[in-house]
Design a protein around this motif. Sequence first.
Motif, short mmCIF file in Angstrom:
data_model
loop_
_atom_site.label_atom_id
_atom_site.label_comp_id
_atom_site.label_asym_id
_atom_site.label_seq_id
_atom_site.Cartn_x
_atom_site.Cartn_y
_atom_site.Cartn_z
N THR A 166 -56.74 -130.61 20.23
CA THR A 166 -56.80 -130.75 21.67
C THR A 166 -57.57 -132.00 22.08
OG1 THR A 166 -58.90 -129.62 22.09
CG2 THR A 166 -56.94 -128.23 21.71
N PRO A 167 -57.54 -132.36 23.37
CA PRO A 167 -58.41 -133.45 23.83
C PRO A 167 -59.90 -133.20 23.60
CG PRO A 167 -56.70 -133.04 25.44
CD PRO A 167 -56.61 -131.94 24.43
N LEU A 168 -60.29 -131.94 23.45
CA LEU A 168 -61.68 -131.60 23.15
C LEU A 168 -62.03 -131.89 21.70
CD1 LEU A 168 -61.72 -128.04 24.80
CD2 LEU A 168 -62.23 -130.23 25.90
N GLY A 169 -61.02 -132.14 20.87
CA GLY A 169 -61.16 -132.18 19.42
C GLY A 169 -60.50 -130.95 18.83
N PRO A 170 -60.55 -130.78 17.50
CA PRO A 170 -59.97 -129.58 16.89
C PRO A 170 -60.73 -128.33 17.31
CG PRO A 170 -60.39 -131.30 15.26
CD PRO A 170 -61.10 -131.72 16.50
N ILE A 171 -60.00 -127.29 17.70
CA ILE A 171 -60.64 -126.02 18.06
C ILE A 171 -59.88 -124.86 17.42
CG2 ILE A 171 -61.52 -126.89 20.27
CD1 ILE A 171 -59.34 -125.18 21.65
N ASP A 211 -59.69 -130.12 39.50
CA ASP A 211 -59.78 -130.61 38.12
C ASP A 211 -58.92 -129.77 37.18
OD1 ASP A 211 -61.55 -132.50 39.01
OD2 ASP A 211 -63.34 -131.52 38.23
N GLN A 212 -58.99 -128.45 37.33
CA GLN A 212 -58.23 -127.57 36.44
C GLN A 212 -56.73 -127.69 36.69
OE1 GLN A 212 -59.97 -123.67 37.00
NE2 GLN A 212 -61.25 -123.93 35.21
N ARG A 213 -56.36 -127.70 37.95
CA ARG A 213 -54.93 -127.78 38.25
C ARG A 213 -54.36 -129.10 37.75
NH1 ARG A 213 -51.61 -125.16 43.10
NH2 ARG A 213 -49.57 -126.01 42.54
N MET A 214 -55.12 -130.17 37.88
CA MET A 214 -54.68 -131.46 37.36
C MET A 214 -54.51 -131.39 35.84
SD MET A 214 -53.82 -134.61 37.67
CE MET A 214 -54.23 -135.01 39.38
N GLY A 215 -55.49 -130.84 35.13
CA GLY A 215 -55.39 -130.75 33.67
C GLY A 215 -54.22 -129.93 33.21
N ILE A 216 -53.97 -128.80 33.87
CA ILE A 216 -52.83 -127.96 33.49
C ILE A 216 -51.52 -128.66 33.80
CG2 ILE A 216 -51.63 -125.80 34.01
CD1 ILE A 216 -54.39 -124.52 34.37
N ALA A 263 -60.94 -130.75 33.51
CA ALA A 263 -59.51 -131.07 33.39
C ALA A 263 -59.08 -131.02 31.93
CB ALA A 263 -59.22 -132.43 33.99
N ALA A 264 -59.93 -131.55 31.04
CA ALA A 264 -59.61 -131.53 29.61
C ALA A 264 -59.57 -130.09 29.07
CB ALA A 264 -60.63 -132.36 28.83
#
Length: 344
Positions: free
Chosen positions: A304-309, A1-6, A258-259
């Motif tokens: 970001t895809p998470l929303g503003p951070i 999941d992480q490698r895909m997101g990066i 991933a996000a």
Amino acid sequence: DQRMGIGLALRWFESKPHPRPVQLAFEDGASDEASAIAAFNLLIRRGVIALIGPTLSQQAFAADPIAQRQGVPVVAPSNTAKGIPQIGSFISRVSAQSSVIAPLSIDEALRREPTTRRVAVFFAQDDAYSTAETAIFQKVLAARGLKPVSIQRTQLADNDFQNPITAALQQRPQLVVISAQAVDGGNLIRQLRELGYRGQIVVGNGLNTPNIYPICQRWCDGILIAQAYSPELNTPINVRFKQLYRQANGDQPPPQIAAQAFAAYQVLFEAIQRLHANGGLTGVTLDQARTNLMTAVLSGTYDTPLGPIGFSPEGEVLQDHFYVAEVRMDPGGRNGRFALVREL
């Protein structure tokens, strides 16, 4: 999941105009402390300007002090245990800590079944993340006037849970709360259902991955989990992230990890571009460049895809919106999705 997101972040941001090239190197942390330490040491010796990772909080407590001593910025995509940013001034995370997330799923379960009084708790006692999260879950339960009728300690390597499940079910729980990782947690859910438990199940962030679907299969259906990401967030960058993910993975919605990995790369990429524009990478040593980059990371805000951070001065992620999802499995019981049930 992480490698895909990066990987998706790399494709997306490299395609946009940018003055400073960013090169990426992968090392496998293997989900254990020794491998994470080895990967950190290897990459630091190669002269990287920053690190993304490691995957698990337990690995972070082992490996992050190495980066801190060497003055190398770390952005963690998925470390949620208490105390991660406090390891040192070069450590940050885009993953909201468990104390923020955990109460949301408990409250959703109690909203659905307000007469719940009997709760059983399971946690992997040899995993730093799971032990930290279960303490939070139990504190939340106590604040809601609920004392667990059974607390069962398991191990990450366990695959047969008949004895702890039997002991818990003898106490007739109406709600089961699990802190574990994907494999042991998925097996635990499946065996709970096979042994007759039909009540609600709340799980922690270690099971926040589609990798649980082939393990607990149809028995995953209905479990509740609080999340720091929802595929249903309708912002331009999340829409684009979902498009990129589906191009690579078919029709499956992207998972939270991933996000978060996408966001971790985005934070470093955008901070490097700002730092370059301000001259913070020109005519300085690698040590000074790393220090300048950490300052740039913490001072920035990111869409970001998470929303503003953003970040607190000590590296804790600042995020406004969180979600509760319910796993809904397909009729065949092999695939599913985290369906949004509440946004907070």
